[in-house]
Structure formats: structure tokens, C-alpha cells
Scaffold this motif. Structure first.
Motif, PDB file in Angstrom:
ATOM      1  N   ALA A  18      26.526 -42.895 -19.766  1.00  0.00           N
ATOM      2  CA  ALA A  18      26.374 -43.347 -18.881  1.00  0.00           C
ATOM      3  C   ALA A  18      25.242 -42.622 -18.227  1.00  0.00           C
ATOM      4  O   ALA A  18      23.990 -42.292 -17.866  1.00  0.00           O
ATOM      5  CB  ALA A  18      27.506 -43.216 -17.601  1.00  0.00           C
ATOM      6  N   LYS A  19      24.814 -41.119 -18.418  1.00  0.00           N
ATOM      7  CA  LYS A  19      24.082 -40.316 -18.515  1.00  0.00           C
ATOM      8  C   LYS A  19      23.073 -39.864 -19.297  1.00  0.00           C
ATOM      9  O   LYS A  19      21.857 -40.586 -19.420  1.00  0.00           O
ATOM     10  CB  LYS A  19      24.886 -38.700 -18.720  1.00  0.00           C
ATOM     11  N   LEU A  20      23.056 -40.606 -20.897  1.00  0.00           N
ATOM     12  CA  LEU A  20      21.890 -40.850 -21.694  1.00  0.00           C
ATOM     13  C   LEU A  20      21.444 -42.229 -21.563  1.00  0.00           C
ATOM     14  O   LEU A  20      20.040 -42.652 -22.120  1.00  0.00           O
ATOM     15  CB  LEU A  20      22.902 -41.135 -23.365  1.00  0.00           C
ATOM     16  N   ALA A  21      22.178 -43.056 -20.954  1.00  0.00           N
ATOM     17  CA  ALA A  21      21.140 -44.790 -19.959  1.00  0.00           C
ATOM     18  C   ALA A  21      20.749 -44.588 -19.113  1.00  0.00           C
ATOM     19  O   ALA A  21      20.375 -45.446 -18.565  1.00  0.00           O
ATOM     20  CB  ALA A  21      22.444 -45.629 -20.252  1.00  0.00           C
ATOM     21  N   GLY A  22      20.806 -43.197 -18.484  1.00  0.00           N
ATOM     22  CA  GLY A  22      20.022 -43.458 -16.937  1.00  0.00           C
ATOM     23  C   GLY A  22      21.192 -43.945 -16.089  1.00  0.00           C
ATOM     24  O   GLY A  22      20.166 -44.072 -15.052  1.00  0.00           O
ATOM     25  N   LYS A  23      22.567 -45.009 -15.871  1.00  0.00           N
ATOM     26  CA  LYS A  23      23.030 -45.284 -15.160  1.00  0.00           C
ATOM     27  C   LYS A  23      23.706 -44.178 -14.172  1.00  0.00           C
ATOM     28  O   LYS A  23      24.516 -44.976 -13.419  1.00  0.00           O
ATOM     29  CB  LYS A  23      23.955 -45.608 -15.997  1.00  0.00           C
ATOM     30  N   ASP A  24      23.964 -43.330 -14.690  1.00  0.00           N
ATOM     31  CA  ASP A  24      24.047 -41.498 -13.553  1.00  0.00           C
ATOM     32  C   ASP A  24      23.223 -40.896 -13.270  1.00  0.00           C
ATOM     33  O   ASP A  24      23.214 -39.958 -13.371  1.00  0.00           O
ATOM     34  CB  ASP A  24      25.556 -41.133 -13.917  1.00  0.00           C
ATOM     35  N   GLY A  25      22.190 -41.227 -13.078  1.00  0.00           N
ATOM     36  CA  GLY A  25      20.905 -40.867 -11.753  1.00  0.00           C
ATOM     37  C   GLY A  25      20.007 -40.329 -12.736  1.00  0.00           C
ATOM     38  O   GLY A  25      20.179 -41.572 -14.201  1.00  0.00           O
ATOM     39  N   PRO A  26      19.176 -40.240 -13.422  1.00  0.00           N
ATOM     40  CA  PRO A  26      18.138 -39.891 -14.232  1.00  0.00           C
ATOM     41  C   PRO A  26      18.734 -39.382 -15.637  1.00  0.00           C
ATOM     42  O   PRO A  26      19.651 -38.990 -15.765  1.00  0.00           O
ATOM     43  CB  PRO A  26      17.565 -38.790 -13.683  1.00  0.00           C
ATOM     44  N   ARG A  27      18.345 -39.726 -16.792  1.00  0.00           N
ATOM     45  CA  ARG A  27      18.576 -39.062 -18.687  1.00  0.00           C
ATOM     46  C   ARG A  27      18.802 -37.667 -18.212  1.00  0.00           C
ATOM     47  O   ARG A  27      18.247 -37.116 -18.077  1.00  0.00           O
ATOM     48  CB  ARG A  27      17.762 -39.952 -19.475  1.00  0.00           C
ATOM     49  N   ASP A  28      19.853 -37.967 -18.598  1.00  0.00           N
ATOM     50  CA  ASP A  28      20.822 -36.010 -18.192  1.00  0.00           C
ATOM     51  C   ASP A  28      21.312 -35.952 -19.799  1.00  0.00           C
ATOM     52  O   ASP A  28      22.581 -35.914 -20.548  1.00  0.00           O
ATOM     53  CB  ASP A  28      21.173 -35.522 -17.398  1.00  0.00           C
ATOM     54  N   VAL A  29      20.148 -35.683 -20.949  1.00  0.00           N
ATOM     55  CA  VAL A  29      21.009 -34.955 -22.423  1.00  0.00           C
ATOM     56  C   VAL A  29      21.594 -34.367 -22.433  1.00  0.00           C
ATOM     57  O   VAL A  29      22.741 -33.808 -22.964  1.00  0.00           O
ATOM     58  CB  VAL A  29      19.440 -35.482 -23.293  1.00  0.00           C
ATOM     59  N   SER A  30      21.055 -32.612 -21.582  1.00  0.00           N
ATOM     60  CA  SER A  30      22.190 -31.683 -21.928  1.00  0.00           C
ATOM     61  C   SER A  30      23.569 -32.059 -21.324  1.00  0.00           C
ATOM     62  O   SER A  30      24.004 -31.777 -21.637  1.00  0.00           O
ATOM     63  CB  SER A  30      21.906 -30.875 -21.354  1.00  0.00           C
ATOM     64  N   GLY A  31      23.998 -33.042 -19.722  1.00  0.00           N
ATOM     65  CA  GLY A  31      24.997 -32.721 -19.682  1.00  0.00           C
ATOM     66  C   GLY A  31      26.007 -33.947 -20.223  1.00  0.00           C
ATOM     67  O   GLY A  31      27.178 -34.281 -20.716  1.00  0.00           O
ATOM     68  N   ALA A  32      24.903 -34.703 -20.858  1.00  0.00           N
ATOM     69  CA  ALA A  32      25.939 -35.707 -21.578  1.00  0.00           C
ATOM     70  C   ALA A  32      26.383 -35.467 -23.006  1.00  0.00           C
ATOM     71  O   ALA A  32      27.441 -35.223 -23.154  1.00  0.00           O
ATOM     72  CB  ALA A  32      24.632 -36.843 -22.183  1.00  0.00           C
ATOM     73  N   ARG A  33      25.662 -34.375 -23.437  1.00  0.00           N
ATOM     74  CA  ARG A  33      25.548 -33.095 -25.008  1.00  0.00           C
ATOM     75  C   ARG A  33      27.283 -32.572 -23.953  1.00  0.00           C
ATOM     76  O   ARG A  33      28.219 -32.662 -24.921  1.00  0.00           O
ATOM     77  CB  ARG A  33      25.221 -32.525 -24.862  1.00  0.00           C
ATOM     78  N   ALA A  34      27.586 -31.910 -23.173  1.00  0.00           N
ATOM     79  CA  ALA A  34      28.431 -31.041 -22.737  1.00  0.00           C
ATOM     80  C   ALA A  34      29.401 -31.785 -22.837  1.00  0.00           C
ATOM     81  O   ALA A  34      30.936 -31.637 -23.660  1.00  0.00           O
ATOM     82  CB  ALA A  34      27.932 -30.303 -21.462  1.00  0.00           C
ATOM     83  N   LEU A  35      29.597 -32.913 -22.412  1.00  0.00           N
ATOM     84  CA  LEU A  35      30.733 -34.108 -22.280  1.00  0.00           C
ATOM     85  C   LEU A  35      31.519 -34.261 -23.504  1.00  0.00           C
ATOM     86  O   LEU A  35      32.393 -34.844 -23.984  1.00  0.00           O
ATOM     87  CB  LEU A  35      30.506 -35.360 -21.218  1.00  0.00           C
ATOM     88  N   LEU A  36      30.223 -34.754 -24.469  1.00  0.00           N
ATOM     89  CA  LEU A  36      30.980 -35.578 -26.147  1.00  0.00           C
ATOM     90  C   LEU A  36      30.769 -34.338 -26.510  1.00  0.00           C
ATOM     91  O   LEU A  36      32.330 -34.600 -27.124  1.00  0.00           O
ATOM     92  CB  LEU A  36      28.996 -35.421 -26.163  1.00  0.00           C
ATOM     93  N   GLU A  37      30.525 -32.803 -26.196  1.00  0.00           N
ATOM     94  CA  GLU A  37      31.163 -31.522 -26.980  1.00  0.00           C
ATOM     95  C   GLU A  37      33.061 -31.735 -27.174  1.00  0.00           C
ATOM     96  O   GLU A  37      33.579 -31.505 -27.693  1.00  0.00           O
ATOM     97  CB  GLU A  37      30.646 -30.274 -26.865  1.00  0.00           C
TER      98      GLU A  37
END
Length: 304
Positions: A104-123
Motif C-alpha cells: 500500500a505504501k509503495l502504491a501510494g494508498k497509505d499517503g504519499p509513496r513511501d519507499v523507505s517505510g515500505a522497505r522497513a515493513l518488507l524487511e
């Protein structure tokens, strides 16, 4: 190198809901997930909410509620509420919600696209052996996101996902071996990973592996074996496979020559935007009777 197919939630083992990674958390009886698997989505939602009434920290139930709301299954689609439940479950350490929230963060569905936040969750999800998370981390490594693409890291992540039986990751790793990106170029390794991905049902891999087999690239040449993979992919509406299969059928390579079937697949590939003047020329040589048979074959294939 990036896969063009949209990233979906990971397919699970047969005992788990289709969006979950790995077996569903233990519950006795698990009425919510059972209803989900059978397509009784309203019941699944109601049972998941009952579980949350009893245990407000039930991360698996939170994730199920979130998925139902995100997809609009049995309830009105509500991405805001879905994200709220995903966040709650992710905070509890649920790897499926961590993965879904990262997407959702990568797709911009949870606010502006947030790659660093997404990466932290993916890790976090990857640390729990979530194959889809490893796959997505590999894709992020290829994207670079402001820095040079890290093919070696991508290969490492794809390998971790492939070892967890993710066919798209096996396909991606096979392409890296084929091109010598991030790993030493190795046609045999490329073929082995592409075979694994094809056997796992990944459509693009079935096309690639069929072509490798036909040409003997990294594996002993097997025209009939390559044709069988192309037939599978063609019947799944892949235009490249349809085009290649039309060529084989027109000229009798790996399959018995069949001009009617060849013309059928050529028309289907052309309808998808893959025109082939040479095959069009062969189609123009068909007799009136063969043309009628092609029309009949198309109607059967298209269900008309």
C-alpha cells in the motif's frame, strides 16, 4: 529486468486463505478462515469480528478483516478501514499485514509513496520467511530509487524468495543468470531457475523456458518439449507463446504441422498486438475450407 506483472498478495498453501503467506495461525475451530476459503465472505467477516471481540490482539483476524475490506469481499470496500486494520496487525508482528501495508505504501494508498517505510515493513516480513516480501525487496533493489540498481542484492533477495517456492522470484533470478546481472552469467543456472518457475505456474517463465528448450539454450535441445510449454502458455492467452506456437504449427517444428491451428494462434496473437507478416503470409495461403475451419476453431476457443 523488472517484472511487469502487478504484485499481489502471496498465494498460500492449500490450508490457508488465498492472500496469506504460509499456514493460517492456529485456531480451533478456525471458522473465519474456513468461510473465507469457501467464498462465504460475509460469514468470514462476522467470524473474524467475533474473534476480535474476544481477543483484541488477534492479528490474524485483523488481517482477514483488512483483506476483506480492501477487496470489498462480503463488505463494502473501504481502504481507509482496511489500512487501519493492516497497521494494527502489522504492529502485532503479522507478516501478511506487514507485506500488505508495504505494498500500500509503495502504491501510494497509505499517503504519499513511501519507499523507505515500505522497505522497513518488507524487511520485517522477510525475516519471518515471507516469500513475497523477499521478492519485493529484490524488485526495490533493481529499481534503485535514486541510487544505482543493485543487481547482486536483487539476486540474493530473489534467491531467498525462490527457495520459499515463489515462482516469480525463480523467474527473476533466472533472468539475472541469463543476462549475467548480479551473478555470473550461467545459461544452465538460468534454465534451471526458469524451469522451476515454469513448473510453479508462472506464465512468463513457461514461455521463456519453452523457448530455451526449443533452442537448446542451457539445456539439451528438445523441440517437442519446448512446444509443450508453449502450448500451455498459449492456452493461457500469452500472445508471445501464441505467436511462437503458430510458427511451429505452420512449419511442423516440435509438433505435427497443422495450418488451421497455426492460423488460429496467429490471429489470437495479432489481436493482442503481436503482428507477424511472415505468418500472415502463410495464413493467406489457406484454402476456403481451411479458413472456415479456422473460424470454427476460434469460436470454440473463445467460447462463442
Amino acid at each position: 529486468m523488472r517484472r511487469q506483472a502487478a504484485l499481489l498478495l502471496a498465494l498460500a498453501a492449500a490450508s490457508a486463505p488465498a492472500w496469506a503467506e504460509g499456514p493460517a495461525p492456529a485456531a480451533a475451530p478456525d471458522l473465519a478462515f474456513g468461510a473465507y476459503q469457501r467464498g462465504y465472505y460475509q460469514t468470514a467477516f462476522a467470524e473474524a469480528m467475533k474473534r476480535l471481540d474476544k481477543n483484541s490482539r488477534d492479528a490474524a483476524a485483523m488481517t482477514l478483516v483488512a483483506e476483506l475490506q480492501a477487496q470489498g469481499l462480503g463488505v463494502k470496500q473501504n481502504m481507509t478501514e482496511a489500512l487501519r486494520w493492516y497497521r494494527l496487525a502489522a504492529a502485532q508482528g503479522d507478516k501478511n499485514s506487514q507485506f500488505a501495508l508495504a505494498l500500500a505504501k509503495l502504491a501510494g494508498k497509505d499517503g504519499p509513496r513511501d519507499v523507505s517505510g515500505a522497505r522497513a515493513l518488507l524487511e520485517k516480513a522477510a525475516a519471518q520467511n515471507h516469500a513475497g516480501a523477499w521478492l519485493q525487496l529484490g524488485i526495490l533493489a533493481l529499481e534503485g530509487n535514486g541510487v544505482a540498481a543493485d543487481f547482486a542484492k536483487a539476486a540474493e533477495h530473489f534467491r531467498r524468495a525462490a527457495d520459499l517456492a515463489d515462482p516469480e522470484a525463480a523467474y527473476s533470478l533466472g533472468l539475472l543468470y541469463r543476462e549475467g546481472r548480479g551473478v555470473e552469467r550461467d545459461p544452465q543456472q538460468a534454465a534451471a531457475w526458469l524451469k522451476r518457475a515454469a513448473e510453479g505456474g508462472f506464465l512468463a517463465a513457461q514461455v521463456e523456458y519453452g523457448i530455451l528448450l526449443f533452442n537448446g539454450d542451457g539445456v539439451p535441445a528438445d523441440e517437442a518439449g519446448g512446444a509443450r510449454w508453449l502450448i500451455r502458455a498459449a492456452n493461457r492467452d500469452n500472445p508471445v507463446a501464441q505467436n511462437r506456437l503458430a510458427r511451429l504449427l505452420f512449419f511442423g517444428r516440435g509438433v505435427k504441422q497443422d495450418r488451421v491451428e497455426a492460423a488460429k494462434w496467429n490471429i489470437l496473437a495479432a489481436a493482442a498486438g503481436l503482428r507477424d507478416p511472415r505468418l500472415d503470409g502463410e495464413s493467406n495461403k489457406l484454402t476456403p475450407d481451411e479458413r472456415r475451419k479456422v473460424e470454427a476453431a476460434l469460436k470454440i476457443y473463445l467460447g462463442k
